[in-house]
Structure formats: C-alpha cells, structure tokens
Design an enzyme around this catalytic site. Structure first.
Site, PDB file in Angstrom:
ATOM      1  N   ILE A  42     143.779  27.035 -89.403  1.00 33.65           N
ATOM      2  CA  ILE A  42     142.904  28.147 -89.038  1.00 33.65           C
ATOM      3  C   ILE A  42     141.879  28.431 -90.151  1.00 33.65           C
ATOM      4  O   ILE A  42     140.855  29.076 -89.926  1.00 33.65           O
ATOM      5  CB  ILE A  42     143.758  29.404 -88.712  1.00 33.65           C
ATOM      6  CG1 ILE A  42     143.029  30.372 -87.815  1.00 33.65           C
ATOM      7  CG2 ILE A  42     144.246  30.112 -89.961  1.00 33.65           C
ATOM      8  CD1 ILE A  42     142.843  29.916 -86.444  1.00 33.65           C
ATOM      9  N   TYR A 130     150.650  42.554 -93.040  1.00 32.58           N
ATOM     10  CA  TYR A 130     150.582  42.165 -91.624  1.00 32.58           C
ATOM     11  C   TYR A 130     149.892  43.266 -90.809  1.00 32.58           C
ATOM     12  O   TYR A 130     148.946  43.005 -90.065  1.00 32.58           O
ATOM     13  CB  TYR A 130     152.009  41.932 -91.128  1.00 32.58           C
ATOM     14  CG  TYR A 130     152.161  41.612 -89.666  1.00 32.58           C
ATOM     15  CD1 TYR A 130     151.573  40.485 -89.111  1.00 32.58           C
ATOM     16  CD2 TYR A 130     152.944  42.417 -88.829  1.00 32.58           C
ATOM     17  CE1 TYR A 130     151.755  40.170 -87.766  1.00 32.58           C
ATOM     18  CE2 TYR A 130     153.130  42.106 -87.495  1.00 32.58           C
ATOM     19  CZ  TYR A 130     152.524  40.983 -86.967  1.00 32.58           C
ATOM     20  OH  TYR A 130     152.714  40.681 -85.638  1.00 32.58           O
ATOM     21  N   ILE A 160     158.688  40.865 -79.420  1.00 31.44           N
ATOM     22  CA  ILE A 160     158.788  39.967 -78.261  1.00 31.44           C
ATOM     23  C   ILE A 160     160.075  39.148 -78.361  1.00 31.44           C
ATOM     24  O   ILE A 160     160.372  38.567 -79.407  1.00 31.44           O
ATOM     25  CB  ILE A 160     157.558  39.022 -78.190  1.00 31.44           C
ATOM     26  CG1 ILE A 160     156.262  39.844 -78.115  1.00 31.44           C
ATOM     27  CG2 ILE A 160     157.686  38.072 -77.002  1.00 31.44           C
ATOM     28  CD1 ILE A 160     156.166  40.803 -76.940  1.00 31.44           C
TER      29      ILE A 160
HETATM   30  N1  LIG Z   1     156.779  37.720 -81.886  1.00 33.47           N
HETATM   31  C1  LIG Z   1     156.535  39.031 -81.820  1.00 33.47           C
HETATM   32  O1  LIG Z   1     157.445  39.852 -81.682  1.00 33.47           O
HETATM   33  C2  LIG Z   1     155.127  39.533 -81.896  1.00 33.47           C
HETATM   34  C3  LIG Z   1     154.068  38.693 -82.138  1.00 33.47           C
HETATM   35  N2  LIG Z   1     152.798  39.200 -82.212  1.00 33.47           N
HETATM   36  C4  LIG Z   1     151.681  38.321 -82.499  1.00 33.47           C
HETATM   37  O2  LIG Z   1     151.744  37.157 -81.715  1.00 33.47           O
HETATM   38  C5  LIG Z   1     151.266  36.046 -82.469  1.00 33.47           C
HETATM   39  C6  LIG Z   1     152.281  34.937 -82.438  1.00 33.47           C
HETATM   40  O3  LIG Z   1     153.479  35.415 -83.013  1.00 33.47           O
HETATM   41  P1  LIG Z   1     154.803  34.505 -83.066  1.00 33.47           P
HETATM   42  O4  LIG Z   1     154.647  33.340 -82.161  1.00 33.47           O
HETATM   43  O5  LIG Z   1     155.961  35.395 -82.910  1.00 33.47           O
HETATM   44  O6  LIG Z   1     154.770  34.053 -84.596  1.00 33.47           O
HETATM   45  P2  LIG Z   1     155.191  32.665 -85.222  1.00 33.47           P
HETATM   46  O7  LIG Z   1     155.370  32.882 -86.676  1.00 33.47           O
HETATM   47  O8  LIG Z   1     156.298  32.056 -84.442  1.00 33.47           O
HETATM   48  O9  LIG Z   1     153.879  31.809 -84.947  1.00 33.47           O
HETATM   49  C7  LIG Z   1     152.724  31.935 -85.744  1.00 33.47           C
HETATM   50  C8  LIG Z   1     152.052  30.589 -85.769  1.00 33.47           C
HETATM   51  O10 LIG Z   1     150.953  30.647 -86.687  1.00 33.47           O
HETATM   52  C9  LIG Z   1     150.843  29.347 -87.213  1.00 33.47           C
HETATM   53  N3  LIG Z   1     150.081  29.306 -88.455  1.00 33.47           N
HETATM   54  C10 LIG Z   1     150.415  29.785 -89.686  1.00 33.47           C
HETATM   55  N4  LIG Z   1     149.481  29.447 -90.585  1.00 33.47           N
HETATM   56  C11 LIG Z   1     148.516  28.743 -89.929  1.00 33.47           C
HETATM   57  C12 LIG Z   1     147.304  28.110 -90.314  1.00 33.47           C
HETATM   58  N5  LIG Z   1     146.864  28.137 -91.578  1.00 33.47           N
HETATM   59  N6  LIG Z   1     146.594  27.460 -89.364  1.00 33.47           N
HETATM   60  C13 LIG Z   1     147.016  27.419 -88.084  1.00 33.47           C
HETATM   61  N7  LIG Z   1     148.157  27.993 -87.654  1.00 33.47           N
HETATM   62  C14 LIG Z   1     148.899  28.643 -88.577  1.00 33.47           C
HETATM   63  C15 LIG Z   1     152.286  28.912 -87.456  1.00 33.47           C
HETATM   64  O11 LIG Z   1     152.361  27.504 -87.536  1.00 33.47           O
HETATM   65  C16 LIG Z   1     152.986  29.444 -86.217  1.00 33.47           C
HETATM   66  O12 LIG Z   1     153.016  28.484 -85.196  1.00 33.47           O
HETATM   67  C17 LIG Z   1     150.972  36.568 -83.876  1.00 33.47           C
HETATM   68  O13 LIG Z   1     149.587  36.812 -83.989  1.00 33.47           O
HETATM   69  C18 LIG Z   1     151.739  37.858 -83.937  1.00 33.47           C
HETATM   70  O14 LIG Z   1     151.118  38.792 -84.795  1.00 33.47           O
HETATM   71  C19 LIG Z   1     152.534  40.530 -82.075  1.00 33.47           C
HETATM   72  C20 LIG Z   1     153.554  41.393 -81.870  1.00 33.47           C
HETATM   73  C21 LIG Z   1     154.910  40.968 -81.686  1.00 33.47           C
HETATM   74  C1  LIG Z   2     156.575  43.233 -83.908  1.00 31.07           C
HETATM   75  C2  LIG Z   2     155.893  42.136 -84.608  1.00 31.07           C
HETATM   76  O1  LIG Z   2     154.697  42.167 -84.740  1.00 31.07           O
HETATM   77  C3  LIG Z   2     156.673  41.015 -85.170  1.00 31.07           C
HETATM   78  N1  LIG Z   2     157.732  40.596 -84.317  1.00 31.07           N
HETATM   79  C4  LIG Z   2     157.268  41.398 -86.505  1.00 31.07           C
HETATM   80  O2  LIG Z   2     158.385  41.925 -86.481  1.00 31.07           O
HETATM   81  O3  LIG Z   2     156.593  41.224 -87.531  1.00 31.07           O
END
Ligand SMILES: NC(=O)C1=CN([C@@H]2O[C@H](COP(=O)(O)OP(=O)(O)OC[C@H]3O[C@@H](n4cnc5c(N)ncnc54)[C@H](O)[C@@H]3O)[C@@H](O)[C@H]2O)C=CC1
Ligand SMILES: CC(=O)[C@H](N)C(=O)O
Length: 308
Positions: A42, A130, A160
C-alpha cells in the site's frame, strides 16, 4: 453444502450470485477463489497506480491496515500503513475517478465519547494510533468528497467475527479466537474481563452492509460515514452461548492491560439509526445464530482437514 474448492464455473460466479448458504459455509473462502489476486504494498504508490489503471478499476475497497493492538506495538508502521497508505489510495482514486470504500471502526471513538450508545456524530478523541488513523481516514475521505467530488463511502464496523481467517491483532480478537480454541482444545484464555461489553457483528452481515452501502444511490446518503451495528456482548455472554453447544468449554481470564484499556475506551453500544433510516440497514445475525454458524463452519473445516 457447496463443492470446495469451487469448480472453474463456480469461480466465474460473481459474489453477488453466491447463495446465502455459500456465505454461511465458506464465507470469504469462496470469494478467495473467484478473482485475480495481486500482491501489492500500500506504500508503493507507483505500483498501486499501475494496478488501478491496467485493470480498469472503478471501485476500490481499501482494507489494508494495522489493527488496534498490533498498532500500539508498532506506531511508526501503523502510521505508515494506515495514514500514508490511505493518502496513496485517496490520491489515486481522485486522479482516476475511482469510487472508494474505506472501513472505519468503533475504535474511532475514545474515552470522552458517549459509550452507551455512541451516535454517528459526537466527540472523537481515540487514544490509539489505529483510532487516530481511522478518524483521519473519515475526515480526509469526506474532505476529498467535498473538494474533488470523490465518491467516498465509509462504515464504522463493530468487532467482526468470522471463521475462515485468524484474528489480525485487534482488541476484539477474543471473540474470534474463542471458537477456534473451543473446538480444538476446549480451553480458552480470554484477555479481556468477563463483563467488557463491545459491539459485534457476524462477517456475513458486515459484507452485506458494505455492498448495500456501496450500492446505495448517492441521494439517500445524508452522510459519508455511518455507524453500523448488530449486537453488543461481553465475553461472558459469548462463553455462555458457546457452552450451550460445547458444555465442556473451560475459560481462564488472563487480562491484557493494554487491550483492556483500549476496550474500556470504546463504545459499548453503537447507535446505527442513521444507517437504518437512510439506506435501510438491517442486521440478520443475533448472537445465537452467529455462534451456531461459527461452530458449524469450524467443526466442518477441522473434520475436512483431518480427513485430508
Ligand atoms: N476485523 C474487525 O473486527 C474490524 C476490521 N475493521 C477494518 O477492516 C479492515 C480489515 O481488517 P481485518 O481483515 O480484520 O484486518 P487484518 O489484519 O486481518 O487485515 C489487514 C490486512 O492489511 C494488510 N496489510 C498490512 N500492511 C500492508 C501493506 N503495507 N500493504 C498492503 N497490505 C497491507 C495485511 O496483509 C492484512 O491482510 C481494516 O481496515 C480494519 O480497520 C474495522 C472494524 C472492525
Ligand atoms: C474493532 C476493530 O476495529 C478491530 N477488530 C480491533 O479490535 O482493532
């Protein structure tokens, strides 16, 4: 039960035509087999721009981020990925007329926000890098919308819960990990206090909300950033529901002070009435269905792994 891995013809099916039972059984695993995947950093602006132009991208869903707990462990990297990465994406989208969806989070609120419930518009002073990066994303996206006409859309997700990937270093990770440990070992060490209440949502509802918001006609959106919610629960609530299916599950509470402090500053209940009013958001999964679906998925997967 859908065939797994999907056949070539299934792979050509677009996500919109997946059946509800496909989502329930395979979720993202099905999606994983549908499209082209390109690894990209990214932070590599030139490469990202090339990917967008060469693939004639019209909608960009920007999920890359470091979550709350890992972010606190590496602030410089979190700042780079979450803030500089977002700047790259916004500039490319504005330059090439690409529409953009960026998820925000309950973590975009802080200890001075109203916590029960937390409305869309209120004080946002998060205490994690964050959360700061997500408030920045909300404001930058809205600014680009007003200044350059960028079609920026954003949902603040609760924690999630999904079965097909490991938790990514967040404060709400316990709510995913409990299912894997319950099935594999029957013992779960919870790093939040038993009564820590946080908003949560099953992945199927989250993905549907995202698609519905992306497809909503612009005139129905009174805002560009909305809270969405499904349920609100504590570790104790979740444990009790899992124990209905797996009564032998043993819980040990071993509180992580960093994660606990973050959770204590986040919303307990999320007010998503604007999303419900403006574009008809409605969740389907309550805690009992979520628990049943998660356990079905993980048990089936672990049986398949053992039989292979
Ligand atoms: N899982 C949750 O409960 C929640 C997630 N979100 C948002 O949803 C999105 C996805 O979250 P998750 O899948 O749970 O997180 P995750 O940590 O599983 O996925 C994040 C992804 O970002 C990628 N990443 C990190 N550095 C990178 C770089 N330099 N270039 C390209 N990719 C890079 C990682 O490889 C990973 O696949 C995030 O933006 C998060 O803030 C928001 C609220 C809740
Ligand atoms: C709620 C979110 O954004 C995430 N799962 C975290 O706990 O950081």
């Amino acid at each position: 039960m859908p065939r797994f891995p999907p056949s070539p013809s299934q792979r050509l099916t677009t996500p919109r035509f997946l059946l509800q039972e496909d989502w329930d059984n395979w979720g993202w695993v099905s999606l994983h087999c549908l499209g082209t995947f390109i690894y990209a950093d990214i932070l590599d602006y030139k490469n990202l721009r090339e990917i967008v132009v060469n693939n004639r991208i019209t909608w960009l869903v920007h999920y890359s981020a470091l979550l709350s707990a890992v972010g606190e462990a590496n602030v410089p990297l979190s700042r780079d990925v979450n803030i500089t990465g977002l700047h790259n994406i916004l500039d490319i989208c504005a330059e090439h007329g690409v529409r953009i969806f960026v998820p925000s989070t309950i973590g975009a609120f802080g200890p001075t926000s109203p916590r029960n419930p937390t409305p869309d518009l209120c004080i946002q002073r998060p205490r994690t890098i964050y959360g700061v990066s997500k408030v920045h994303a909300e404001l930058m996206g809205e600014y680009y919308h007003h200044k350059y006409g960028l079609d920026f859309r954003c949902l603040r997700y609760p924690g999630i819960i999904s079965a097909d990937s490991q938790p990514g270093g967040g404060t709400t990770d316990y709510a995913v990990q409990i299912f894997h440990d319950a099935v594999k070992t029957g013992i779960f060490v919870c790093n939040l206090k038993a009564d820590t209440r946080l908003p949560m949502m099953y992945i199927v509802d989250c993905l549907r909300a995202t698609l519905e918001m992306m497809e909503a006609p612009a005139e129905t959106l009174s805002m560009r950033t909305y809270n969405i919610n499904a349920m609100s629960c504590t570790p104790e609530d979740l444990v009790q529901e899992v124990q209905k299916q797996l009564p032998g599950l043993h819980i040990i509470y071993n509180v992580d002070p960093i994660r606990q402090a973050i959770a204590d500053s986040w919303p307990m209940n999320f007010d998503d009435s604007n999303a419900r009013k403006d574009w008809g958001w409605k969740h389907e999964y309550e805690l009992p269905e979520l628990v049943q679906t998660m356990l079905n998925f993980i048990c089936t997967n672990s049986r398949l792994t053992h039989s292979n």
